[in-house]
Design a protein around this motif. Structure first.
Motif, short mmCIF file in Angstrom:
data_model
loop_
_atom_site.label_atom_id
_atom_site.label_comp_id
_atom_site.label_asym_id
_atom_site.label_seq_id
_atom_site.Cartn_x
_atom_site.Cartn_y
_atom_site.Cartn_z
N TYR A 70 -19.29 93.79 -72.87
CA TYR A 70 -18.71 95.15 -72.78
C TYR A 70 -18.33 95.51 -74.18
N ALA A 71 -17.45 94.67 -74.91
CA ALA A 71 -16.89 94.99 -76.25
C ALA A 71 -17.92 95.27 -77.13
N LYS A 72 -19.15 94.80 -77.09
CA LYS A 72 -20.19 94.90 -78.15
C LYS A 72 -20.49 96.25 -77.95
N GLY A 73 -20.81 96.76 -76.72
CA GLY A 73 -21.04 98.12 -76.51
C GLY A 73 -20.41 99.00 -77.35
N GLN A 74 -18.89 98.95 -77.13
CA GLN A 74 -17.96 99.73 -77.81
C GLN A 74 -17.68 99.25 -79.28
N HIS A 75 -18.16 98.24 -79.92
CA HIS A 75 -18.02 98.01 -81.03
C HIS A 75 -16.50 97.55 -81.35
N LEU A 76 -16.08 96.89 -80.13
CA LEU A 76 -14.69 96.19 -80.40
C LEU A 76 -15.05 94.78 -80.72
N VAL A 110 0.32 101.62 -59.46
CA VAL A 110 -0.84 102.28 -59.02
C VAL A 110 -2.14 101.32 -59.08
N ALA A 111 -2.79 101.45 -58.01
CA ALA A 111 -4.23 100.51 -57.97
C ALA A 111 -5.17 101.32 -57.50
N ASN A 112 -6.32 100.99 -58.10
CA ASN A 112 -7.66 101.77 -57.92
C ASN A 112 -8.13 101.34 -56.49
N SER A 113 -9.43 102.05 -56.23
CA SER A 113 -9.88 101.49 -54.95
C SER A 113 -10.74 100.29 -54.98
N SER A 114 -11.31 99.59 -56.00
CA SER A 114 -11.90 98.50 -56.34
C SER A 114 -12.78 98.66 -57.46
N MET A 115 -13.19 97.32 -57.92
CA MET A 115 -14.02 97.42 -59.32
C MET A 115 -15.05 96.31 -58.76
N TYR A 116 -16.24 96.19 -59.55
CA TYR A 116 -17.17 95.21 -58.90
C TYR A 116 -16.68 93.95 -58.58
N ASP A 117 -15.88 93.42 -59.58
CA ASP A 117 -15.61 91.97 -59.51
C ASP A 117 -14.31 91.98 -60.54
N GLY A 118 -13.69 90.50 -60.43
CA GLY A 118 -12.72 90.36 -61.41
C GLY A 118 -13.07 90.41 -62.83
N GLY A 119 -14.27 90.02 -62.96
CA GLY A 119 -14.82 89.83 -64.26
C GLY A 119 -14.86 91.12 -65.07
N THR A 120 -15.70 92.22 -64.36
CA THR A 120 -15.90 93.41 -64.90
C THR A 120 -14.51 94.16 -65.18
N ALA A 121 -13.76 93.89 -64.07
CA ALA A 121 -12.18 94.61 -64.01
C ALA A 121 -11.50 94.09 -65.31
N LEU A 122 -11.60 93.00 -65.59
CA LEU A 122 -11.10 92.34 -66.68
C LEU A 122 -11.55 93.11 -68.13
N ALA A 123 -12.94 93.28 -68.04
CA ALA A 123 -13.62 94.08 -69.38
C ALA A 123 -13.26 95.25 -69.32
N GLU A 124 -13.03 96.10 -68.41
CA GLU A 124 -12.79 97.40 -68.21
C GLU A 124 -11.29 97.41 -68.81
N ALA A 125 -10.48 96.62 -68.45
CA ALA A 125 -9.10 96.52 -68.90
C ALA A 125 -8.97 96.51 -70.54
N GLY A 126 -9.91 95.69 -71.06
CA GLY A 126 -9.94 95.56 -72.44
C GLY A 126 -10.35 96.97 -72.87
N LEU A 127 -11.28 97.66 -72.40
CA LEU A 127 -11.84 98.95 -72.78
C LEU A 127 -10.75 99.97 -72.86
N LEU A 128 -9.92 100.07 -71.76
CA LEU A 128 -9.01 101.02 -71.55
C LEU A 128 -7.93 100.87 -72.50
N SER A 129 -7.59 99.52 -72.80
CA SER A 129 -6.59 99.42 -73.77
C SER A 129 -6.99 99.75 -75.06
#
Ligand SMILES: Cc1ncc(COP(=O)(O)O)c(C=O)c1O
Lengths: 454, 487
Positions: free
Chosen positions: A175-181, A130-149
């Motif tokens: 991003y991680a700081k926001g989520q206390h990760l 499955v792939a989504n319809s896009s994210m802002y860029d590779g960097g924020t996509a990577l950060a969101e992958a961290g949050l999803l995990s």
């Protein structure tokens, strides 16, 4: 003064005020309290006519050294690639670029189908379900992958290799700081994730391991070993990938990646001083309902005719508000379209051919530089980038290269203190043998690098 | 719009066709197996389409013919500011000196790009009444999160670690509470009063020492100006909180009021709404964030500064929240926005808001007799009708929206804000002529009549589009998210 984008005439205004039953437009702004009313005139630049504007913007543009007039060996996440002429022609179909998000599917089938095709192509390249319809860029996509995990595993530790793009890592930290990760960075060895250090860091608290493939130094990470380490502790395996490289390299999906992210910029998207580009986000079926952002799905209309809609929206902010899987709303749809058109034009054969040309040209460049006595910093297998050691600063070298019409590589000292005077060179299919030879010759001739021992 | 079956690009594919052209390899070829371990060499090809150039052009042209943009017709999608996207912006953004420059080039080779960014951020600071602006955030939601992270950093720098709450009005856009969550806050809802404005008593009730910020759109998502903004600012500031401005509705106030003068501490703008960045079918956008002086130290890195006549990216910002995006934001969208600001100047922007507000009020008054209007005061750049009168006749807002498709319009935003039953949110923008508004109004009135006389005509709409209503329930229940080849 009249403005070409504003059609209202004095007569229109008069009739409209009459209908509303007021004297002046000022009456419509009475609800803005006196104390906050802006009474001055905005201190911004005066309006320019169209010819003046073209001249001024042309002047600003001309102050920049561009990669059309210069042979560029600068990559580091953003590349000069072949863009078929049709990409721009199709992007300028204004039914695409002047549309909003396809909330009304009956009059947005074009956009929806194009995104469905984009999702399919990203799945093909990455080997994911499955792939989504896009994210802002590779960097924020990577950060969101961290949050999803972290959300999926209910763990708080994100392990990321230092061979991941430094700017993506920086975004991940924010991003991680926001989520206390907690984000733990793993050292590299010979320009690759140190498998021993990784093994030492990964434990039962680890939500995911994030590596880049090919990595920031261009090298091909040992995904097989890394996968075992992370899955042993039931963490998520996140791989950030240049999708063009996957025309030649085994897709991360084949190595058991749970999430694959990256930027589709190499496919038909201009370097554009770093954006807008096009993040992508691909997962296994198991994570389908956790994906951030928009997804397009196939369905049928009342007559049974195939059609496409935005789907699984219960993940998204407009439905779930504070419980959404992400806050993303606007994404990079038009650039996903650009990437789709470029991927389509390259097609099955072209993606492979272009990827292999990148490998061949970069290895040729490495060979001629080696022959001239330059030291290649790392010895792992690589795609289209590699690192050379210089005797003086990359900045000085780049200044000299520019005099010969060359945009040189990335100064690794800027983000790795141990790599001062190291330069990351990218060699894409756009670079000719002549340009590569010229790069090598100019470098060889530079006083500051000459004294490297042969 | 053409109605015939539309193939997927994959269905047009035939082995052996190509749509590209690159030169033959001009360097001596080496065996890849000698340089890349065989496990890492792809064996199964990615099954991308094999089509010729004309097939590709026909395919995407056909897709574009199945899509509606601002250039196709009126697009009064509330909260989205679907104004005309100037063509000159597209030309300028494609100048090689903007489109084909690399973000990591030496700064002295991109001074023109940096000057453009500097002049844009300075203009936006003036327009919003803020002290400094960052162009990094990629869209509105990204700006919200960036702003909230800065507010958090500000509180923490003051030793204040217990501010866990962000207040959002019940009429707020979904990204507001979602951004609060991503930034690590809990969101608390404040109610609206019968006039559609934030209920001051309820605000006083929810504001306490735990509040980090209040997020507000002003005019709000009902298109109404929050008249008590100064009192609200006072309530929040006295409790030690900060005020966040969601600039999605800035098209109403350019040159009339500035968030910085209303007491807001942080502001984001949607350059893809107010400042003509094309929406691109969902993006890319650009969501610059402006701040007051006390928040400047927390701006994301790098910060673009001007020293003497040189532009520089400053990285040494110890209190910065860090990076929010690789590189410097959606530069290409910022080029378009700057081109637009330079086209309009101070008087033009003022006129933009004046005309946008006049257009909205005109439409509102003409439609008022035919639809319920929950809030009757003058609106700003948009207004919200309720379809509850038609609902009693069995015609829902969704049906009205679908019927509008038959007349070649993109419908208004529907069912948002959530606080209005059967909401129909109309934003005409300033770039539409009175004739266009009148034609649309006539069709809306016709639909309200149809709801009474021939409701099934509306309930079964659309009748003229390439597909009829789509089965969204099945799409979500049995998701098909990519093409699979039939064998
Ligand atoms: C009021 C409001 N706030 C925030 C947003 C989010 O902006 P973006 O889509 O650019 O992230 C929107 C856009 O739909 C909006 O209308």
């Amino acid at each position: 003064m009249t403005f070409r984008y504003l059609p209202m005439t004095d007569q229109d205004k008069k009739e409209m005020l009459e209908t509303i039953g007021i004297e002046t437009t000022e009456d419509l702004f009475q609800d803005i309290p006196e104390e906050v009313r802006f009474k001055g005139r905005l201190q911004i630049e005066e309006a320019l006519s169209e010819p003046q504007l073209v001249k001024e913007m042309g002047r600003l543009a001309a102050l920049n050294k561009n990669t059309k007039d210069h042979a560029s060996f600068l990559g580091a996440g953003v590349y000069d690639h072949y863009t078929p002429s049709i990409v721009n022609h199709m992007l300028l179909r204004s039914e695409f670029y002047t549309a909003y998000t396809p909330y009304q599917p009956e009059i947005s089938q074009g956009e929806l189908q194009a995104i469905f095709e984009f999702q399919t192509m990203i799945c093909e390249l990455t080997g994911m379900d499955v792939a989504n319809s896009s994210m802002y860029d590779g960097g924020t996509a990577l950060a969101e992958a961290g949050l999803l995990s972290a959300a999926q595993t209910r763990r708080k530790k994100i392990v990321v290799s230092k061979s991941v793009h430094p700017e993506s890592r920086a975004v991940l930290h924010t991003y991680a700081k926001g989520q206390h990760l907690e984000v733990v960075e793993v050292d590299t060895d010979n320009g690759m994730t140190s498998v021993d250090s990784l093994r030492a860091e990964v434990d039962e608290e680890t939500a995911c391991v994030i590596v880049q493939y090919p990595n920031f130094f261009g090298q091909i990470e040992p995904l097989k070993e890394i996968e075992e380490i992370v899955h042993n502790v039931k963490g998520m395996f996140v791989v950030s990938s240049n999708p063009l490289a996957l025309g030649a390299l085994t897709p991360p999906g084949k190595f058991g990646a749970d999430i694959v992210v990256g930027d589709a910029q190499p496919f038909g998207i201009a370097q554009g001083f770093g954006g807008p580009h096009c993040g992508y986000f691909a997962v296994t079926t198991k994570l389908m309902r956790k994906v951030p952002g928009r997804l397009v799905g196939q369905t049928v209309d009342e007559d049974g005719k195939r059609g496409f809609v935005l789907t699984l929206q219960a993940r998204e902010q407009h439905i779930r508000r504070d419980k959404a899987t992400s806050n993303i709303c606007s994404n990079q749809a038009l650039n996903a379209l650009a990437a789709s058109i470029a991927m389509t034009a390259l097609g099955k054969q072209g993606v492979k051919e272009v990827a292999h040309q990148n490998i061949q040209k970069a290895h040729y460049a490495k060979k001629v530089l080696e022959e001239k006595g330059f030291k290649i910093a790392f010895t792992g297998p690589f795609f289209n980038e590699f690192v050379i050691e210089l005797k003086c600063t990359a900045k000085e070298v780049n200044r000299k290269l520019l005099e010969s019409g060359i945009i040189g590589g990335y100064d690794l000292g800027l983000s790795y203190s141990e790599l001062k005077n190291h330069m990351l060179l990218a060699v894409t299919e756009m670079r000719t043998k002549e340009e590569i030879d010229q790069l090598a010759n100019v470098l060889e001739g530079l006083a500051c690098v000459q004294n490297i021992s042969h | 719009m053409r109605t015939e079956h539309q193939s997927l690009i994959f269905e047009l594919s035939k082995p052996g066709r190509v749509g590209y052209s690159i030169p033959e390899l001009d360097v001596p070829e080496i065996n890849v197996e000698s340089i890349i371990p065989s496990d890492y060499l792809r064996t199964e090809e990615a099954d991308l389409p094999e089509v010729s150039e004309l097939q590709i052009v026909r395919h995407y042209t056909a897709l574009s013919n199945r899509n509606h943009g601002v250039d196709s017709g009126f697009y009064p999608l509330g909260s989205c500011t679907m104004k005309y996207n100037p063509k000159i912006n597209e030309d300028v953004a494609r100048f090689p000196g903007f489109a084909h420059i690399h973000p990591l080039q030496d700064e002295d080779t991109v001074q023109g790009a940096m000057e453009m960014m500097y002049r844009l951020q300075t203009s936006l600071a003036e327009i919003t009444g803020m002290d400094e602006v960052t162009l990094q955030p990629a869209a509105g939601a990204h700006g919200e999160w960036t702003g909230l992270m800065m507010i958090r950093a500000y509180h923490e720098a003051n030793g204040d670690f217990n501010r866990t709450k962000v207040i959002v009005p019940d009429s707020a856009h979904g990204t507001n509470p979602a951004s609060a969550t991503v930034a690590g806050f809990e969101s608390i809802t404040v109610k609206s009063d019968e006039r559609g404005l934030v209920d001051l008593e309820d605000l006083k009730r929810v504001v306490d020492q735990d509040v980090a910020a209040l997020m507000l759109t002003n005019p709000n998502t009902l298109g109404l100006f929050e008249e008590h903004i100064l009192e609200m600012a006072k309530i929040v500031h006295e409790a030690g909180g900060k005020l966040y401005y969601d600039g999605a509705n800035a098209n109403a106030i350019l040159g009339f009021a500035r968030p910085g003068d209303m007491g807001f501490d942080v502001v984001h703008l949607n350059l893809h709404k107010t400042f003509t960045g094309p929406h691109g079918g969902g993006g890319p956008g650009s969501g610059p964030v402006g701040v007051k002086a006390d928040l400047i130290p927390f701006l994301p890195k790098p910060v673009l500064v001007k020293e003497d006549d040189l532009y520089k990216f400053e990285y040494d910002r110890p209190q910065s929240i860090g990076r929010v995006k690789p590189f410097y934001g959606n530069f290409g969208i910022n080029v378009r926005a700057f081109t637009y600001i330079m086209t309009m100047g101070p008087d033009g922007l003022h006129q933009v808001s004046e005309n946008a507000v006049l257009n909205a009020n005109y439409m509102m008054r003409r439609l008022e007799p035919h639809f319920d209007l929950p809030f009757t005061q003058h609106c700003k750049h948009e207004f919200v009708l309720s379809g509850r009168r038609q609902k009693k006749l069995g015609v829902r807002t969704l049906d009205i929206a679908k019927r509008l498709l038959d007349f070649g319009y993109h419908p208004p935003t529907i069912y948002f804000p959530l606080s209005v039953e059967e909401a129909i949110m109309i934003e005409p923008t300033e770039t539409e002529s009175k004739e266009t508004l009148d034609e649309f109004i006539e069709k809306m009135i016709q639909i309200s009549k149809e709801a009474e006389e021939t409701p099934e005509l509306v309930q079964e709409a659309p009748h003229t589009t390439v597909v009829k209503r789509l089965d969204e329930a099945t799409a979500a229940r049995k998701p098909i998210l990519k093409y699979t080849k039939q064998v």
